[in-house]
Design a protein around this motif. Structure first.
Motif, PDB file in Angstrom:
ATOM      1  N   ASP A   1      12.283  -5.952   1.386  1.00 37.04           N
ATOM      2  CA  ASP A   1      11.123  -5.430   2.113  1.00 37.04           C
ATOM      3  C   ASP A   1      11.515  -5.014   3.528  1.00 37.04           C
ATOM      4  O   ASP A   1      11.093  -3.970   4.021  1.00 37.04           O
ATOM      5  CB  ASP A   1      10.024  -6.499   2.189  1.00 37.04           C
ATOM      6  CG  ASP A   1       9.062  -6.389   1.014  1.00 37.04           C
ATOM      7  OD1 ASP A   1       9.285  -5.501   0.166  1.00 37.04           O
ATOM      8  OD2 ASP A   1       8.117  -7.179   0.945  1.00 37.04           O
ATOM      9  N   THR A   2      12.333  -5.865   4.188  1.00 38.34           N
ATOM     10  CA  THR A   2      12.754  -5.557   5.560  1.00 38.34           C
ATOM     11  C   THR A   2      13.546  -4.259   5.573  1.00 38.34           C
ATOM     12  O   THR A   2      13.327  -3.384   6.419  1.00 38.34           O
ATOM     13  CB  THR A   2      13.625  -6.710   6.116  1.00 38.34           C
ATOM     14  OG1 THR A   2      12.929  -7.927   5.900  1.00 38.34           O
ATOM     15  CG2 THR A   2      13.905  -6.534   7.593  1.00 38.34           C
TER      16      THR A   2
ATOM     17  N   TYR B   1       7.440 -11.058  11.560  1.00 35.17           N
ATOM     18  CA  TYR B   1       8.487 -10.213  12.170  1.00 35.17           C
ATOM     19  C   TYR B   1       8.359 -10.185  13.699  1.00 35.17           C
ATOM     20  O   TYR B   1       9.353 -10.248  14.421  1.00 35.17           O
ATOM     21  CB  TYR B   1       8.408  -8.786  11.632  1.00 35.17           C
ATOM     22  CG  TYR B   1       8.885  -8.604  10.205  1.00 35.17           C
ATOM     23  CD1 TYR B   1      10.109  -9.125   9.776  1.00 35.17           C
ATOM     24  CD2 TYR B   1       8.125  -7.906   9.288  1.00 35.17           C
ATOM     25  CE1 TYR B   1      10.536  -8.938   8.463  1.00 35.17           C
ATOM     26  CE2 TYR B   1       8.547  -7.720   7.975  1.00 35.17           C
ATOM     27  CZ  TYR B   1       9.750  -8.241   7.565  1.00 35.17           C
ATOM     28  OH  TYR B   1      10.176  -8.061   6.286  1.00 35.17           O
TER      29      TYR B   1
ATOM     30  N   ARG C   1      -0.586  -9.573   2.960  1.00 34.41           N
ATOM     31  CA  ARG C   1       0.878  -9.502   3.148  1.00 34.41           C
ATOM     32  C   ARG C   1       1.218  -8.806   4.460  1.00 34.41           C
ATOM     33  O   ARG C   1       2.131  -9.209   5.167  1.00 34.41           O
ATOM     34  CB  ARG C   1       1.526  -8.742   1.992  1.00 34.41           C
ATOM     35  CG  ARG C   1       1.805  -9.583   0.755  1.00 34.41           C
ATOM     36  CD  ARG C   1       2.818  -8.883  -0.134  1.00 34.41           C
ATOM     37  NE  ARG C   1       2.410  -7.530  -0.484  1.00 34.41           N
ATOM     38  CZ  ARG C   1       1.613  -7.220  -1.511  1.00 34.41           C
ATOM     39  NH1 ARG C   1       1.157  -8.174  -2.294  1.00 34.41           N
ATOM     40  NH2 ARG C   1       1.285  -5.973  -1.750  1.00 34.41           N
TER      41      ARG C   1
ATOM     42  N   GLN D   1      12.259 -10.538   0.455  1.00 33.37           N
ATOM     43  CA  GLN D   1      12.009 -10.364   1.890  1.00 33.37           C
ATOM     44  C   GLN D   1      13.038  -9.427   2.505  1.00 33.37           C
ATOM     45  O   GLN D   1      12.717  -8.557   3.312  1.00 33.37           O
ATOM     46  CB  GLN D   1      12.063 -11.726   2.606  1.00 33.37           C
ATOM     47  CG  GLN D   1      10.839 -12.590   2.411  1.00 33.37           C
ATOM     48  CD  GLN D   1       9.597 -11.968   3.033  1.00 33.37           C
ATOM     49  OE1 GLN D   1       9.661 -11.307   4.054  1.00 33.37           O
ATOM     50  NE2 GLN D   1       8.456 -12.145   2.386  1.00 33.37           N
TER      51      GLN D   1
ATOM     52  N   SER E   1      12.677 -14.812  -3.860  1.00 33.16           N
ATOM     53  CA  SER E   1      11.743 -14.583  -2.754  1.00 33.16           C
ATOM     54  C   SER E   1      12.499 -14.118  -1.504  1.00 33.16           C
ATOM     55  O   SER E   1      12.074 -13.179  -0.821  1.00 33.16           O
ATOM     56  CB  SER E   1      10.978 -15.875  -2.484  1.00 33.16           C
ATOM     57  OG  SER E   1      10.331 -15.800  -1.260  1.00 33.16           O
ATOM     58  N   ALA E   2      13.670 -14.781  -1.240  1.00 31.22           N
ATOM     59  CA  ALA E   2      14.462 -14.399  -0.061  1.00 31.22           C
ATOM     60  C   ALA E   2      14.974 -12.969  -0.216  1.00 31.22           C
ATOM     61  O   ALA E   2      14.910 -12.168   0.724  1.00 31.22           O
ATOM     62  CB  ALA E   2      15.629 -15.374   0.112  1.00 31.22           C
TER      63      ALA E   2
ATOM     64  N   ASN F   1       3.396 -10.765   7.159  1.00 37.13           N
ATOM     65  CA  ASN F   1       4.724 -10.223   7.459  1.00 37.13           C
ATOM     66  C   ASN F   1       4.830  -9.699   8.879  1.00 37.13           C
ATOM     67  O   ASN F   1       5.825  -9.948   9.553  1.00 37.13           O
ATOM     68  CB  ASN F   1       5.074  -9.095   6.480  1.00 37.13           C
ATOM     69  CG  ASN F   1       5.353  -9.617   5.090  1.00 37.13           C
ATOM     70  OD1 ASN F   1       5.291 -10.823   4.861  1.00 37.13           O
ATOM     71  ND2 ASN F   1       5.635  -8.744   4.165  1.00 37.13           N
TER      72      ASN F   1
ATOM     73  N   GLN G   1       2.923  -1.837   3.663  1.00 34.38           N
ATOM     74  CA  GLN G   1       2.186  -2.646   2.680  1.00 34.38           C
ATOM     75  C   GLN G   1       1.042  -1.848   2.056  1.00 34.38           C
ATOM     76  O   GLN G   1       0.755  -1.973   0.872  1.00 34.38           O
ATOM     77  CB  GLN G   1       1.650  -3.931   3.336  1.00 34.38           C
ATOM     78  CG  GLN G   1       2.736  -4.936   3.718  1.00 34.38           C
ATOM     79  CD  GLN G   1       3.518  -5.478   2.526  1.00 34.38           C
ATOM     80  OE1 GLN G   1       3.078  -5.379   1.385  1.00 34.38           O
ATOM     81  NE2 GLN G   1       4.698  -6.035   2.786  1.00 34.38           N
TER      82      GLN G   1
END
Lengths: 276, 243
Positions: A23-24, A253, A245, A20, A16-17, A249, A228
Motif C-alpha cells: 500500500d505504501t 503515516y 482505512r 502495508q 498484513s505487513a 492509515n 483508498q
C-alpha cells in the motif's frame, strides 16, 4: 510450550505487513502518476486545476477555522497555564517561549491540525472518490479523455497541502497569542516579556520543521485518502470501509513521519551540543 | 483546421487479436478472440446476459485492458499505450453507459459541457449553444440546471446518451441506450445517429440493446458473443447454429 495459534498467526502477520508495504509503495506510485498525468495533460488548463484547488482550500482550510480556533485556544491556554506556574516555581519563566515553540510549533500543531484535517476532509475525500468509483464517474471521466489522477487527485493534494500549511500557521498564532490572552485573565504575566521570550526561542530551523512537517502531512493525508477512495471497486458498502482505512492509515503515516522528523532534529541538536 | 480535428486521430480499422479478458471473481469472459470489426457500420453486439457484451464495449473504448492479446486500432496496438498516447483516439469515441456515469456534483448542463470545455474543443459560446440544443432535443431543458440526483432515472439516462453525442465523435458506443428513455429522447437518439452520419462526423456505432424498435430504425450488422467468443452473425450461424 508455545501456543500453536501463535505460529499459525505468523503468516497472517506477514501478509498484513506485506500488504502495508505494498500500500505504501502504491501511495508513492500514485503521487508520481498524478504529477506525471498533470504535467503531461495538455488539455487540462490552469483554470480547471485552480477551481478544484480553491474548492478544496475552502472546504479543508476555511471551513475548519472555527474548530482549529477552539482547539488552538484550549491547547495554548492549557500549556501556558500549566507551564508558567511550574516554571515560575523554579525561577525559569524566561523559558516559556522555548517550551511553547518546542511543544506547540514543532509538535502539537502539525499533529493536531493533521488529525482535524483527516477527520473533516480526509474522510470526505475518501468517501467522495469511493462513491465516484461506485457511480462510474471515474470511468466516465476516462471515457471523456479526462485523466482522473490529474483532474481529481492532483488538485486535492495541492489544495490539501496549502490548507494544512495555512491551518498550522493559524493554529500556531492562535495558540501562542490567543492562549496567552485567555490565560492572562487568570494569570499574571507580562505580554511583552512573553512575546520577547517567543521571539528569542524561534529560529530558522523551526521554520524548516514547520514547512517540512505540514507540507508532507497535507500530501500524505490527501494522497492516502484519494488512494483508498480509488481502491473501492463495485459496491457502496466498500465506501465506509475505505474511509476507515483512509483515516487509520493517514494518521499512522503522519505520526510516523512527524516522529522521524523530530528524531532527526533531536539527533542534530545532540550533534551540535557535541554529545554524539 | 479547428481544435476538434487537431486533437483527434481518425479511426480507420479496429481488430482484436487473440484477446482474452476476465474478472478475478468471474473467470474469463472472452477467450482467445480474433475478430475484425467492420468500420462505417452500426454494429449490434448481442448475446446472453453476462456473456461479456459490456466488457467488449469497454475494451473498444479503452476503459479496460485485456491481459492477453492485441487490440489494434489503425494497425497500432492500443494496449501498451499510455493514457496520453490513447487520448487522440479516445477523443473520437463517445461512450454511453448502461447506468451511472454522470458527475454527481455537476448539473446536467455542466455534465455535457465538461468534455467540450476541458479539451477546449469549442469556444465557450459555441459549446453553450451546442449543449443547449442537445438538451432541448433530448427533452432535458427543464432540468438543465439540476444535478443528476434531483432528476428522474429517464432524464439521467437521456443525459448519458446525449453526452455521448456532445463532442461529435467519429465512433459512439451505446450500452443499453434506451432503457428508461422516453419517446422523445429515443427519437432524438435515432435522429442524432442518422444526422451524424449524414453530416459526416459519425462513422462507427457500437450498440448493445434488446430494443427491437430502436434496432429496426438502424441498419445493423450483428455480432454475437457466445461461449467466450465474439462472432460475426454469419460466423455464428456457420460455427454454432449449423455446426
Amino acid at each position: 510450550m508455545s501456543s500453536p495459534r501463535f505460529f499459525d498467526s505468523i503468516p497472517a502477520i506477514g501478509r498484513s505487513a506485506l500488504g502495508q508495504v505494498e500500500d505504501t509503495f502504491k501511495v508513492f506510485l500514485m503521487i508520481y502518476l498524478s504529477l506525471r498525468a498533470t504535467f503531461r495533460d495538455q488539455a487540462q488548463g490552469l483554470g480547471t486545476v485552480f477551481r478544484v484547488v480553491s474548492a478544496q482550500i475552502y472546504f479543508t482550510g476555511f471551513q475548519a477555522l472555527p474548530l482549529v480556533t477552539v482547539m488552538a485556544l484550549v491547547v495554548g491556554t492549557l500549556i501556558i497555564m500549566q507551564s508558567s506556574a511550574q516554571l515560575m516555581l523554579f525561577g525559569g519563566s524566561e523559558m516559556i517561549g522555548n517550551l511553547m515553540i518546542i511543544v506547540v510549533v514543532r509538535e502539537l500543531a502539525p499533529l493536531l491540525v493533521a488529525i482535524v484535517v483527516v477527520a473533516r476532509s480526509g474522510t470526505a475525500v475518501a468517501s467522495e472518490i469511493g462513491n465516484m468509483r461506485v457511480n462510474r464517474e471515474i470511468e466516465a471521466l476516462e471515457a471523456m479523455g479526462i485523466h482522473p489522477l490529474s483532474f481529481i487527485v492532483f488538485p486535492r493534494i495541492v489544495g490539501g497541502i496549502i490548507s494544512v500549511l495555512c491551518l498550522a500557521f493559524y493554529f500556531n498564532v492562535i495558540a501562542l497569542l490567543g492562549g496567552f490572552l485567555v490565560s492572562s485573565f487568570t494569570h499574571q504575566m507580562n505580554f511583552e516579556f512573553y512575546l520577547d521570550s517567543i521571539a528569542q526561542a524561534l529560529d530558522v530551523h523551526d521554520v524548516y520543521v514547520f514547512l517540512l512537517k505540514n507540507t508532507f502531512s497535507g500530501a500524505i493525508i490527501f494522497t492516502v485518502c484519494s488512494y483508498q477512495g480509488l481502491k473501492v471497486q463495485q459496491s457502496s458498502h466498500e465506501v465506509p470501509q475505505a474511509t476507515t482505512r483512509a483515516v487509520v492509515n493517514s494518521i499512522g503515516y503522519v505520526m510516523v513521519f512527524n516522529l522521524c522528523v523530530t528524531f532527526i532534529v533531536y539527533l542534530k541538536q545532540l550533534m551540535n551540543l557535541g554529545i554524539i | 483546421m479547428n481544435m476538434e480535428s487537431k486533437l483527434r486521430k481518425s479511426i480507420k480499422s479496429m481488430r482484436f487479436e487473440n484477446v482474452s479478458f476476465g474478472f478475478e471473481d468471474r473467470g474469463l469472459l472472452i477467450e482467445n478472440n480474433t475478430v475484425e470489426f467492420p468500420m462505417n457500420k452500426n454494429i449490434h453486439l448481442t448475446g446472453p446476459a453476462g456473456a461479456g457484451k459490456t466488457t467488449v464495449l469497454k475494451i473498444i473504448a479503452g476503459l479496460i485492458n485485456p491481459e492477453v492479446g492485441k487490440f489494434l486500432i489503425n494497425s497500432e496496438d492500443a494496449l501498451p499505450m499510455s493514457f496520453e498516447e490513447f487520448l487522440p483516439y479516445r477523443l473520437n469515441i463517445g461512450f454511453s453507459f448502461d447506468y451511472g456515469g454522470l458527475l454527481a456534483n455537476r448539473t446536467l448542463f455542466e455534465n455535457l459541457m465538461l468534455p467540450l470545455r476541458y479539451h477546449e474543443l469549442l469556444s465557450h459560446t459555441s459549446a453553450i449553444e451546442r449543449v443547449d440544443q442537445i438538451l432541448k432535443d433530448f427533452g432535458l431543458t427543464r432540468n438543465r440546471d439540476a444535478r443528476p440526483s434531483a432528476v428522474s432515472g429517464g432524464h439521467r439516462k437521456a443525459t448519458i446518451v446525449a453526452r455521448a453525442f456532445v463532442t461529435q465523435p467519429e465512433m459512439i458506443i451505446f450500452d443499453q441506450p434506451t432503457t428508461g428513455l422516453d419517446d422523445l429522447a429515443e427519437k432524438a437518439l435515432v435522429r442524432y445517429i442518422k444526422e451524424g452520419r449524414d453530416q459526416g462526423w459519425l462513422k462507427h456505432v457500437f450498440i448493445v440493446s434488446q430494443d427491437k424498435e430502436l434496432l429496426s430504425h438502424l441498419e445493423v450488422d450483428s455480432f454475437v458473443i457466445f461461449d467466450k467468443k465474439v462472432f460475426s452473425y454469419e460466423e455464428f450461424e456457420k460455427k454454432v447454429i449449423y455446426a
